[in-house]
Design a protein around this motif. Sequence first.
Motif, short mmCIF file in Angstrom:
data_model
loop_
_atom_site.label_atom_id
_atom_site.label_comp_id
_atom_site.label_asym_id
_atom_site.label_seq_id
_atom_site.Cartn_x
_atom_site.Cartn_y
_atom_site.Cartn_z
N TYR A 1 3.00 4.48 -3.75
CA TYR A 1 2.93 3.08 -3.34
C TYR A 1 4.33 2.54 -3.03
O TYR A 1 4.51 1.74 -2.11
CB TYR A 1 2.30 2.24 -4.44
N SER B 1 4.10 -6.28 0.25
CA SER B 1 4.50 -5.00 -0.33
C SER B 1 5.10 -5.18 -1.72
O SER B 1 4.83 -4.40 -2.65
CB SER B 1 5.51 -4.30 0.58
N ALA C 1 2.33 -5.99 -4.08
CA ALA C 1 1.53 -4.78 -4.32
C ALA C 1 2.16 -3.92 -5.40
O ALA C 1 1.47 -3.41 -6.29
CB ALA C 1 1.37 -3.99 -3.03
N VAL D 1 1.69 -5.58 -8.79
CA VAL D 1 0.30 -5.43 -9.24
C VAL D 1 0.04 -4.01 -9.73
O VAL D 1 -0.56 -3.79 -10.80
CB VAL D 1 -0.67 -5.80 -8.10
N ALA D 2 0.49 -3.01 -8.96
CA ALA D 2 0.28 -1.62 -9.34
C ALA D 2 1.02 -1.27 -10.63
O ALA D 2 0.51 -0.52 -11.47
CB ALA D 2 0.74 -0.70 -8.21
N TYR E 1 -4.89 -1.26 -9.34
CA TYR E 1 -4.49 -0.22 -8.37
C TYR E 1 -5.18 -0.45 -7.03
O TYR E 1 -4.58 -0.27 -5.96
CB TYR E 1 -4.86 1.18 -8.89
N ALA F 1 -3.70 -3.40 -5.21
CA ALA F 1 -2.41 -3.01 -4.65
C ALA F 1 -2.59 -2.21 -3.36
O ALA F 1 -1.86 -2.40 -2.39
CB ALA F 1 -1.62 -2.19 -5.67
#
Length: 206
Positions: free
Chosen positions: A70, A82, A85, A88-89, A134, A137
């Motif tokens: 990612y 991005s 993301a 969050v991941a 996940y 993301a």
Amino acid sequence: MRRMQRPSNVAWLAAATHIVASIAMLLLLRRGLPGFSDDERLAYIASHRAAWIGGWMLWQVAAISLIAFYGVLALRFRGVLSVVAIGVATAGLAIDFVCETRYIGVLPDLHGAAFAALDRELEVLIGYAANGLYTVALVLLVIAGWRELPRVALALAGPVAASGFALALASLAHNARLETATSAILFPLFTLWIFVVGYWLRKSES
């Protein structure tokens, strides 16, 4: 050294670790997870402790490789989505690690109501919270890179996201059969998506 740093190699690593972890889920962890009686699960974990620990550690490696993958996409697409993301991941990774560590070190020593309570908590946190994060993301990264990603990757992203959210809801509902079914759809599709994106990254490196 430069060859190892290629973004496509990070994708290949993420795909490989997810394949290995998925096999471990079937061969090493499955009989200790929801879908069997608590007594059967505890008996399996007690008699296969090394396999139980090894299986969860393989999933931890897969989770780290996922964040790295990612990260490669976030660096390529850039922008606010991005960055969000990756945040969050990473939150999903933190939940994953804490829960999997408790699966390894705490759950096997519990019985009765204590086992059932922690097991339910971990099921929701991993299947619903971590997996859901996940998936969110992934959706954010696809939106961030939709102008660049190949059409095949964009087409696959829909079913991957749908199965990821379906697994999250199945975990929240404590439906072991639906969790198994959605996992059987999600992980092959997600691994295929990684391969497609990895091939695209490899072509861009040429």
